[in-house]
Design a protein around this motif. Structure first.
Motif, PDB file in Angstrom:
ATOM      1  N   MET A  42      10.631  -4.082   7.006  1.00 50.85           N
ATOM      2  CA  MET A  42       9.413  -4.565   6.335  1.00 50.85           C
ATOM      3  C   MET A  42       8.534  -3.391   5.878  1.00 50.85           C
ATOM      4  SD  MET A  42       9.584  -7.818   6.571  1.00 50.85           S
ATOM      5  CE  MET A  42       8.252  -8.955   6.805  1.00 50.85           C
ATOM      6  N   ILE A  43       7.821  -3.627   4.834  1.00 54.15           N
ATOM      7  CA  ILE A  43       6.819  -2.642   4.412  1.00 54.15           C
ATOM      8  C   ILE A  43       5.449  -3.332   4.382  1.00 54.15           C
ATOM      9  CG2 ILE A  43       8.481  -1.332   3.011  1.00 54.15           C
ATOM     10  CD1 ILE A  43       6.913  -2.588   0.543  1.00 54.15           C
ATOM     11  N   LEU A  44       4.415  -2.526   4.352  1.00 53.50           N
ATOM     12  CA  LEU A  44       3.063  -3.082   4.197  1.00 53.50           C
ATOM     13  C   LEU A  44       2.666  -2.875   2.744  1.00 53.50           C
ATOM     14  CD1 LEU A  44       0.340  -4.128   5.478  1.00 53.50           C
ATOM     15  CD2 LEU A  44      -0.285  -1.714   5.697  1.00 53.50           C
ATOM     16  N   LEU A  45       2.304  -3.974   2.071  1.00 53.48           N
ATOM     17  CA  LEU A  45       1.789  -3.864   0.709  1.00 53.48           C
ATOM     18  C   LEU A  45       0.427  -4.553   0.704  1.00 53.48           C
ATOM     19  CD1 LEU A  45       2.359  -2.776  -2.091  1.00 53.48           C
ATOM     20  CD2 LEU A  45       3.492  -4.919  -2.644  1.00 53.48           C
ATOM     21  N   ASN A  46      -0.624  -3.766   0.535  1.00 56.57           N
ATOM     22  CA  ASN A  46      -2.005  -4.240   0.665  1.00 56.57           C
ATOM     23  C   ASN A  46      -2.203  -4.839   2.049  1.00 56.57           C
ATOM     24  OD1 ASN A  46      -2.643  -3.246  -1.868  1.00 56.57           O
ATOM     25  ND2 ASN A  46      -1.576  -4.987  -2.780  1.00 56.57           N
ATOM     26  N   ASN A  47      -2.384  -6.168   2.123  1.00 56.04           N
ATOM     27  CA  ASN A  47      -2.618  -6.726   3.464  1.00 56.04           C
ATOM     28  C   ASN A  47      -1.452  -7.606   3.904  1.00 56.04           C
ATOM     29  OD1 ASN A  47      -4.093  -7.010   5.763  1.00 56.04           O
ATOM     30  ND2 ASN A  47      -5.655  -8.352   4.887  1.00 56.04           N
ATOM     31  N   GLN A  48      -0.279  -7.376   3.318  1.00 56.74           N
ATOM     32  CA  GLN A  48       0.857  -8.260   3.619  1.00 56.74           C
ATOM     33  C   GLN A  48       2.093  -7.483   4.014  1.00 56.74           C
ATOM     34  OE1 GLN A  48       1.242 -10.702   0.053  1.00 56.74           O
ATOM     35  NE2 GLN A  48       0.343 -12.350   1.296  1.00 56.74           N
ATOM     36  N   PHE A  49       2.895  -8.098   4.862  1.00 50.88           N
ATOM     37  CA  PHE A  49       4.177  -7.508   5.241  1.00 50.88           C
ATOM     38  C   PHE A  49       5.257  -8.189   4.418  1.00 50.88           C
ATOM     39  CE2 PHE A  49       1.320  -7.042   8.798  1.00 50.88           C
ATOM     40  CZ  PHE A  49       1.439  -5.686   9.048  1.00 50.88           C
ATOM     41  N   VAL A  50       5.983  -7.411   3.662  1.00 46.18           N
ATOM     42  CA  VAL A  50       7.042  -7.977   2.812  1.00 46.18           C
ATOM     43  C   VAL A  50       8.288  -7.103   2.974  1.00 46.18           C
ATOM     44  CG1 VAL A  50       5.466  -8.966   1.092  1.00 46.18           C
ATOM     45  CG2 VAL A  50       6.269  -6.623   0.806  1.00 46.18           C
ATOM     46  N   SER A  51       9.428  -7.621   2.518  1.00 48.41           N
ATOM     47  CA  SER A  51      10.632  -6.794   2.581  1.00 48.41           C
ATOM     48  C   SER A  51      10.513  -5.731   1.484  1.00 48.41           C
ATOM     49  CB  SER A  51      11.876  -7.646   2.368  1.00 48.41           C
ATOM     50  OG  SER A  51      11.951  -8.006   1.021  1.00 48.41           O
ATOM     51  N   ARG A  52      11.237  -4.628   1.647  1.00 45.01           N
ATOM     52  CA  ARG A  52      11.122  -3.523   0.686  1.00 45.01           C
ATOM     53  C   ARG A  52      11.472  -3.992  -0.729  1.00 45.01           C
ATOM     54  NH1 ARG A  52      12.504   2.714   1.855  1.00 45.01           N
ATOM     55  NH2 ARG A  52      12.412   3.450  -0.272  1.00 45.01           N
ATOM     56  N   ASP A  53      12.460  -4.888  -0.847  1.00 45.94           N
ATOM     57  CA  ASP A  53      12.868  -5.404  -2.164  1.00 45.94           C
ATOM     58  C   ASP A  53      11.761  -6.206  -2.831  1.00 45.94           C
ATOM     59  OD1 ASP A  53      15.245  -4.307  -1.624  1.00 45.94           O
ATOM     60  OD2 ASP A  53      16.295  -6.188  -1.175  1.00 45.94           O
ATOM     61  N   GLU A  54      10.971  -6.871  -2.018  1.00 42.81           N
ATOM     62  CA  GLU A  54       9.897  -7.715  -2.565  1.00 42.81           C
ATOM     63  C   GLU A  54       8.680  -6.894  -3.005  1.00 42.81           C
ATOM     64  OE1 GLU A  54       8.823 -11.644  -0.391  1.00 42.81           O
ATOM     65  OE2 GLU A  54       9.918 -10.366   1.019  1.00 42.81           O
ATOM     66  N   GLY A  55       8.542  -5.696  -2.467  1.00 39.29           N
ATOM     67  CA  GLY A  55       7.344  -4.895  -2.736  1.00 39.29           C
ATOM     68  C   GLY A  55       7.377  -4.314  -4.132  1.00 39.29           C
ATOM     69  N   LYS A  56       6.564  -4.849  -5.015  1.00 40.07           N
ATOM     70  CA  LYS A  56       6.561  -4.389  -6.412  1.00 40.07           C
ATOM     71  C   LYS A  56       5.240  -3.707  -6.752  1.00 40.07           C
ATOM     72  CE  LYS A  56      10.446  -6.554  -7.944  1.00 40.07           C
ATOM     73  NZ  LYS A  56      11.097  -6.556  -6.633  1.00 40.07           N
ATOM     74  N   VAL A  57       5.339  -2.608  -7.488  1.00 37.23           N
ATOM     75  CA  VAL A  57       4.140  -1.902  -7.938  1.00 37.23           C
ATOM     76  C   VAL A  57       4.197  -1.815  -9.461  1.00 37.23           C
ATOM     77  CG1 VAL A  57       2.885   0.288  -7.856  1.00 37.23           C
ATOM     78  CG2 VAL A  57       3.959  -0.580  -5.787  1.00 37.23           C
ATOM     79  N   ASP A  58       3.055  -2.035 -10.106  1.00 41.27           N
ATOM     80  CA  ASP A  58       2.994  -2.054 -11.572  1.00 41.27           C
ATOM     81  C   ASP A  58       3.347  -0.686 -12.161  1.00 41.27           C
ATOM     82  OD1 ASP A  58       1.553  -4.018 -13.764  1.00 41.27           O
ATOM     83  OD2 ASP A  58       1.417  -1.887 -14.307  1.00 41.27           O
ATOM     84  N   ILE A  59       4.001  -0.688 -13.322  1.00 41.39           N
ATOM     85  CA  ILE A  59       4.411   0.568 -13.959  1.00 41.39           C
ATOM     86  C   ILE A  59       3.203   1.411 -14.388  1.00 41.39           C
ATOM     87  CG2 ILE A  59       4.627  -0.345 -16.327  1.00 41.39           C
ATOM     88  CD1 ILE A  59       7.347   1.354 -16.294  1.00 41.39           C
ATOM     89  N   GLU A  60       2.045   0.747 -14.560  1.00 41.83           N
ATOM     90  CA  GLU A  60       0.820   1.500 -14.896  1.00 41.83           C
ATOM     91  C   GLU A  60      -0.066   1.734 -13.662  1.00 41.83           C
ATOM     92  OE1 GLU A  60      -0.654   1.425 -19.341  1.00 41.83           O
ATOM     93  OE2 GLU A  60      -0.591  -0.616 -18.567  1.00 41.83           O
ATOM     94  N   ASP A  61       0.541   1.683 -12.499  1.00 37.50           N
ATOM     95  CA  ASP A  61      -0.238   2.049 -11.310  1.00 37.50           C
ATOM     96  C   ASP A  61      -0.662   3.506 -11.471  1.00 37.50           C
ATOM     97  OD1 ASP A  61      -0.712   1.093  -8.227  1.00 37.50           O
ATOM     98  OD2 ASP A  61      -0.458   3.274  -8.409  1.00 37.50           O
ATOM     99  N   ARG A  62      -1.915   3.794 -11.160  1.00 41.63           N
ATOM    100  CA  ARG A  62      -2.426   5.150 -11.389  1.00 41.63           C
ATOM    101  C   ARG A  62      -1.840   6.189 -10.437  1.00 41.63           C
ATOM    102  NH1 ARG A  62      -7.033   5.688 -14.686  1.00 41.63           N
ATOM    103  NH2 ARG A  62      -7.680   7.475 -13.436  1.00 41.63           N
ATOM    104  N   GLY A  63      -1.308   5.701  -9.325  1.00 42.93           N
ATOM    105  CA  GLY A  63      -0.619   6.633  -8.429  1.00 42.93           C
ATOM    106  C   GLY A  63       0.637   7.139  -9.109  1.00 42.93           C
ATOM    107  N   TYR A  64       1.323   6.240  -9.784  1.00 41.43           N
ATOM    108  CA  TYR A  64       2.572   6.549 -10.476  1.00 41.43           C
ATOM    109  C   TYR A  64       2.322   7.432 -11.700  1.00 41.43           C
ATOM    110  CZ  TYR A  64       7.188   5.374 -12.464  1.00 41.43           C
ATOM    111  OH  TYR A  64       8.455   5.418 -12.972  1.00 41.43           O
TER     112      TYR A  64
END
Ligand code: PLP
Length: 277
Positions: free
Chosen positions: A1-23
Motif C-alpha cells: 500500500m502507499i499513502l496518497l493524500n489521506n488515503q491508503f491505496v495500492s501502488r497501481d491505484e495511486g495516480k498523479v496528474d501529468i501537470e503536478d508541479r512536483g513532476y
C-alpha cells in the motif's frame, strides 16, 4: 500500500496528474525516515524538518500534522515493514503549467515504504569518496525535490569508482551528495555549520549529540579541502548510511584505509541507540 493524500491505496491505484508541479518543476519537499524493528527512528525530528522545508517554499500540510504522523505509522503497519525506509513527499499539486504559484491547488502528499537492510559491509570497511565542486543553489538547507545537482555529483563519483561525492565550494568543504561530512583532527570533531550551504541532517544532529556524550569536542565550523584530505578520520552520515567511514578521497588514503577509533566509537553508540527497545 502507499499513502496518497489521506488515503491508503495500492501502488497501481495511486495516480498523479501529468501537470503536478512536483513532476514539472520539482516544486515540493520530501523526507526519508528510517524504520528499525518496525519503529520510525527520529520521527518527530523528520516531521519538524519536513514542516520547516514546507514553510521555506510556502506550502502547507492539507491536514493536521497528527494525522500525518498516524498515517505514516499506519503505512508501516499495513506493509508489515520491519527494517527499511518511508519516503514521503509533498508537492504544490496540479495546475496549468506556469512558474508562479497557482491559485487554489491542493498539495499532493505521497508516501511509500521500502525494505532495506543496514549497509553492514561498508560500515565495517569504509567507502571511497570523490570531490566535486558544489554547483548547487544557495538553499541547500531545504530538502527540496530538486536533486539534479546531487544526482550529477553522485554519478560522477560512481563513474570514478567511488560510493559518495563530497562537495566543496572552492576551498571549503560543504557536504556529501546525500550525506553530511565530518572530520576528526587533533581529537576534535568538525562539521560544516547548519546554514544554507548544507542540509541539516537528522543523523548529523544525532551524531553531534553522541559525540558530546562520548566527550569528543564538536566544532560546527567549515573546513578546507586540505584539512579534509589530511584529517585523522573522515566519515559521512545519513538516514540510510548511518555513520559511514570514508577511507579514501580521490587519491588520498584516510586513516591508513581503516575505520578510525572515534568513528568506531560513534558507530557503536549509534548502533546501541537504534537497537535499544
Ligand atoms: N545532505 C544531503 C544533501 C542529503 O540529501 C541528506 C540525506 O538525504 C543528508 C545530508 C543527510 O540527512 P539525514 O541524516 O537527515 O538523512
Amino acid at each position: 500500500m502507499i499513502l496518497l493524500n489521506n488515503q491508503f491505496v495500492s501502488r497501481d491505484e495511486g495516480k498523479v496528474d501529468i501537470e503536478d508541479r512536483g513532476y514539472q518543476f520539482g516544486d515540493g519537499v520530501y523526507e526519508v525516515i528510517r524504520v528499525y524493528n518496525g519503529k520510525l527512528f527520529s520521527l518527530a525530528e523528520h516531521l519538524e524538518r519536513f514542516k520547516r522545508s514546507m514553510v521555506a517554499i510556502s506550502l502547507k500540510l492539507p491536514y493536521a500534522s497528527e494525522t500525518l504522523t498516524d498515517n505514516l505509522k499506519t503505512l508501516v503497519e499495513k506493509n508489515n515493514l520491519r527494517n527499511g525506509i518511508i519516503y514521503i513527499q509533498i508537492t504544490r499539486g496540479a495546475a496549468s503549467r506556469n512558474h508562479g504559484f497557482p491559485n487554489n491547488t491542493t498539495p499532493v502528499i505521497s508516501a511509500y515504504t521500502k525494505e532495506i537492510s543496514r549497509p553492514i559491509e561498508a560500515l565495517n570497511s569504509g567507502i571511497s569518496a570523490h570531490l566535486v565542486e558544489d554547483f548547487r543553489w544557495l538553499r541547500c538547507d531545504i530538502k527540496s525535490l530538486n536533486l539534479l545537482g546531487n544526482v550529477l555529483a553522485k554519478q560522477e563519483a560512481l563513474d570514478h569508482g567511488c560510493q559518495e561525492a563530497i562537495f566543496h565550494r572552492g576551498e571549503r568543504v560543504t557536504e556529501g551528495s546525500s550525506t553530511n561530512v565530518f572530520i576528526i583532527r587533533a581529537g576534535k570533531l568538525l562539521t560544516h555549520p547548519a546554514d544554507n550551504f548544507i542540509l541539516n541532517g537528522i543523523t548529523r544532529r544525532y551524531v553531534i549529540e553522541l559525540a558530546c556524550q562520548l566527550g569528543l569536542p564538536v566544532i560546527e565550523k567549515s573546513f578546507t579541502l586540505n584539512e579534509l584530505l589530511t584529517a585523522d578520520e573522515v566519515f559521512v552520515t545519513s538516514t540510510t548510511q548511518e555513520v559511514m567511514p570514508v577511507v579514501k578521497i580521490n587519491q588520498s588514503t584516510i586513516a591508513e584505509g581503516r575505520v578510525g577509533k572515534w568513528t568506531q566509537l560513534l558507530q557503536n553508540a549509534f548502533e546501541s541507540a537504534i537497537t535499544s527497545p
